[in-house]
Scaffold this active site. Structure first.
Site, mmCIF file in Angstrom:
data_model
loop_
_atom_site.group_PDB
_atom_site.id
_atom_site.type_symbol
_atom_site.label_atom_id
_atom_site.label_comp_id
_atom_site.label_asym_id
_atom_site.label_seq_id
_atom_site.Cartn_x
_atom_site.Cartn_y
_atom_site.Cartn_z
ATOM 1 C CB THR A 116 -0.893 0.021 1.264
ATOM 2 O OG1 THR A 116 -1.485 1.313 1.422
ATOM 3 C CG2 THR A 116 -0.101 -0.260 2.529
ATOM 4 C CE1 TYR A 141 -3.822 -1.954 5.289
ATOM 5 C CE2 TYR A 141 -3.391 0.271 4.514
ATOM 6 C CZ TYR A 141 -3.686 -1.046 4.257
ATOM 7 O OH TYR A 141 -3.839 -1.459 2.955
HETATM 8 C C1 UD1 Z 1 -6.688 4.905 1.353
HETATM 9 C C2 UD1 Z 1 -6.737 3.892 2.470
HETATM 10 C C3 UD1 Z 1 -5.389 3.372 2.798
HETATM 11 C C4 UD1 Z 1 -4.614 3.013 1.590
HETATM 12 C C5 UD1 Z 1 -4.538 4.205 0.664
HETATM 13 C C6 UD1 Z 1 -3.747 3.913 -0.551
HETATM 14 C C7 UD1 Z 1 -8.341 4.030 4.331
HETATM 15 C C8 UD1 Z 1 -8.827 4.860 5.481
HETATM 16 N N1 UD1 Z 1 -7.308 4.538 3.657
HETATM 17 O O1 UD1 Z 1 -6.152 6.093 1.798
HETATM 18 O O2 UD1 Z 1 -5.563 2.215 3.555
HETATM 19 O O3 UD1 Z 1 -3.337 2.625 1.941
HETATM 20 O O4 UD1 Z 1 -5.874 4.520 0.291
HETATM 21 O O5 UD1 Z 1 -4.364 2.898 -1.237
HETATM 22 O O6 UD1 Z 1 -8.883 2.986 4.058
HETATM 23 N N2 UD1 Z 1 -12.134 11.905 2.021
HETATM 24 C C9 UD1 Z 1 -13.164 12.778 2.307
HETATM 25 N N3 UD1 Z 1 -14.337 12.256 2.769
HETATM 26 C C10 UD1 Z 1 -14.545 10.932 2.958
HETATM 27 C C11 UD1 Z 1 -13.483 10.039 2.662
HETATM 28 C C12 UD1 Z 1 -12.295 10.562 2.204
HETATM 29 O O7 UD1 Z 1 -13.024 13.998 2.151
HETATM 30 O O8 UD1 Z 1 -15.636 10.517 3.399
HETATM 31 C C13 UD1 Z 1 -10.865 12.448 1.487
HETATM 32 C C14 UD1 Z 1 -9.640 12.152 2.321
HETATM 33 O O9 UD1 Z 1 -9.404 13.158 3.258
HETATM 34 C C15 UD1 Z 1 -8.553 12.074 1.246
HETATM 35 C C16 UD1 Z 1 -9.295 11.502 0.035
HETATM 36 O O10 UD1 Z 1 -10.661 11.796 0.250
HETATM 37 O O11 UD1 Z 1 -8.102 13.351 0.903
HETATM 38 C C17 UD1 Z 1 -9.128 10.011 -0.122
HETATM 39 O O12 UD1 Z 1 -9.419 9.361 1.092
HETATM 40 P P1 UD1 Z 1 -9.694 7.789 1.190
HETATM 41 O O13 UD1 Z 1 -10.539 7.351 0.053
HETATM 42 O O14 UD1 Z 1 -10.160 7.471 2.566
HETATM 43 O O15 UD1 Z 1 -8.270 7.139 0.935
HETATM 44 P P2 UD1 Z 1 -6.874 7.470 1.659
HETATM 45 O O16 UD1 Z 1 -7.070 7.913 3.035
HETATM 46 O O17 UD1 Z 1 -6.094 8.329 0.732
#
Ligand code: UD1
Length: 325
Positions: A116, A141
């Site tokens: 990851t 993780y």
């Molecule tokens: C995800 C995974 C991580 C993995 C990485 C790379 C989780 C929490 N994180 O990271 O395990 O290693 O991809 O593959 O499972 N966001 C919002 N609202 C939401 C959800 C997300 O604004 O409800 C934003 C976050 O702040 C971030 C972006 O969207 O800027 C992506 O977030 P997310 O899809 O959760 O992935 P990562 O945290 O980047």
């Protein structure tokens, strides 16, 4: 080839099983069905159990003359790993160690590991990381996965087994045929959550932070379609089979989109825009995380087909509306 796929009933594993099956490989899936779905396994035989069960794993390897292992089975929720680190070190690290011991004893030739981008932690200001960038995970993780990478490297040096560790960036989207998709309970990933909000399964979508040093203030990520991630596994196996050396490769497209760009792309496909609430930053989120993808392109003849945010979201939305499980 005879291939064992751990976690093959889960989101990414099931998409890879479909691709391997279409190529005519003989597949055994090992999955404890804690997050996976029996119906997601479209090819091969399903064995229900844990990768930490050495007796079971050894029997599967022996009976099926397994030549290659693809290891997806893992816990993947970052905040949960912070709250319950031993759960992550147990399943992601200790169970990987057990699996590796069985592979060593059975003389497995090739090992493809689901790693990851979380191994990088908070990247430098550019936000782009190569495989040579420092690995400084900021949550259990990421650490649990990095520890597995290290064990794998050392074992392969000692035994001659060959491996590729693929460091996934932000995986999203679903099978274009709509036969399988992402039904992971209590999802946290942006595109999945946004599609749930779009289909009324959630009241709203929260934007975690609007004051990042990015053009529109929201976080930027490298979103890769799950089918392209799947074909990267096939390319990695071909690479090893052709005599390639063990290695670690980033898996992304090499460019990113902000949270607002994701929401705009989704809204363009909806009659009514999703309800959005701007909230504080989520702990541990870097402003920007983008893959330097030169290595995978140079070493493996991997050609992504779905490098298109619109298509990624279309397939995810299609699954959300017509999920089969
Ligand atoms: C995800 C995974 C991580 C993995 C990485 C790379 C989780 C929490 N994180 O990271 O395990 O290693 O991809 O593959 O499972 N966001 C919002 N609202 C939401 C959800 C997300 O604004 O409800 C934003 C976050 O702040 C971030 C972006 O969207 O800027 C992506 O977030 P997310 O899809 O959760 O992935 P990562 O945290 O980047």
């Amino acid at each position: 080839m005879n291939i064992l796929v751990t976690g093959g009933a889960g989101y990414i594993g099931s998409h890879v099983v479909k691709l391997l099956g279409e190529q005519g490989h003989t597949i055994v899936v090992l999955d404890n069905l804690s997050k996976g779905f029996r119906e997601a396994v479209l090819y091969g035989k399903l064995e229900v159990g844990n990768t930490g069960d050495r007796e079971l794993v050894s029997r599967i390897l022996r009976e099926n003359c397994i030549e290659a292992v693809m290891h997806f089975a893992a816990h993947t929720i970052v905040p949960e790993s912070v709250a319950d680190p031993l759960k992550y070190y147990g399943n992601n690290t200790c169970n990987t160690r057990n699996l590796l011991e069985c592979c060593k004893d059975a003389g497995v030739e090739y090992f493809i590991f689901s790693s990851t981008a979380a191994v990088y932690g908070i990247p430098g200001t550019a936000g782009t990381v190569s495989e040579e960038s420092e690995t400084r995970p900021i949550n259990p993780y990421g650490t649990s996965k990095l520890m597995s990478e290290i064990m794998l490297r050392d074992l392969c040096t000692a035994t001659g087994m060959k491996y590729v560790a693929l460091r996934y960036f932000n995986v999203a989207g679903c099978d274009p045929d709509g036969r399988i998709g992402q039904s992971t309970p209590e999802a946290t990933l942006l595109i999945k959550v946004a599609c749930e909000a779009a289909t009324g399964k959630r009241e709203k979508l929260k934007i975690f932070g609007t004051d990042y040093p990015t053009p529109d203030g929201t976080g930027i990520r490298d979103y890769i379609h799950v089918v392209d991630l799947g074909t990267a596994h096939l390319a990695a196996l071909d690479y090893l089979h052709a005599g390639g050396e063990s290695t670690v490769c980033n898996c992304g497209y090499g460019h990113g989109f902000s949270v607002r760009e994701v929401i705009d792309t989704l809204n363009a496909q909806l009659d009514t825009p999703v309800r959005v609430e701007e909230t504080d930053r989520r702990a541990g989120d870097p402003p920007s995380l983008i893959a330097d993808t030169r290595k995978i392109h140079e070493l493996m003849s991997w050609q992504p087909e779905y490098d298109d945010l619109h298509e990624i979201i279309r397939s995810a939305l299609n699954w959300e509306r017509h999920a089969r499980f």
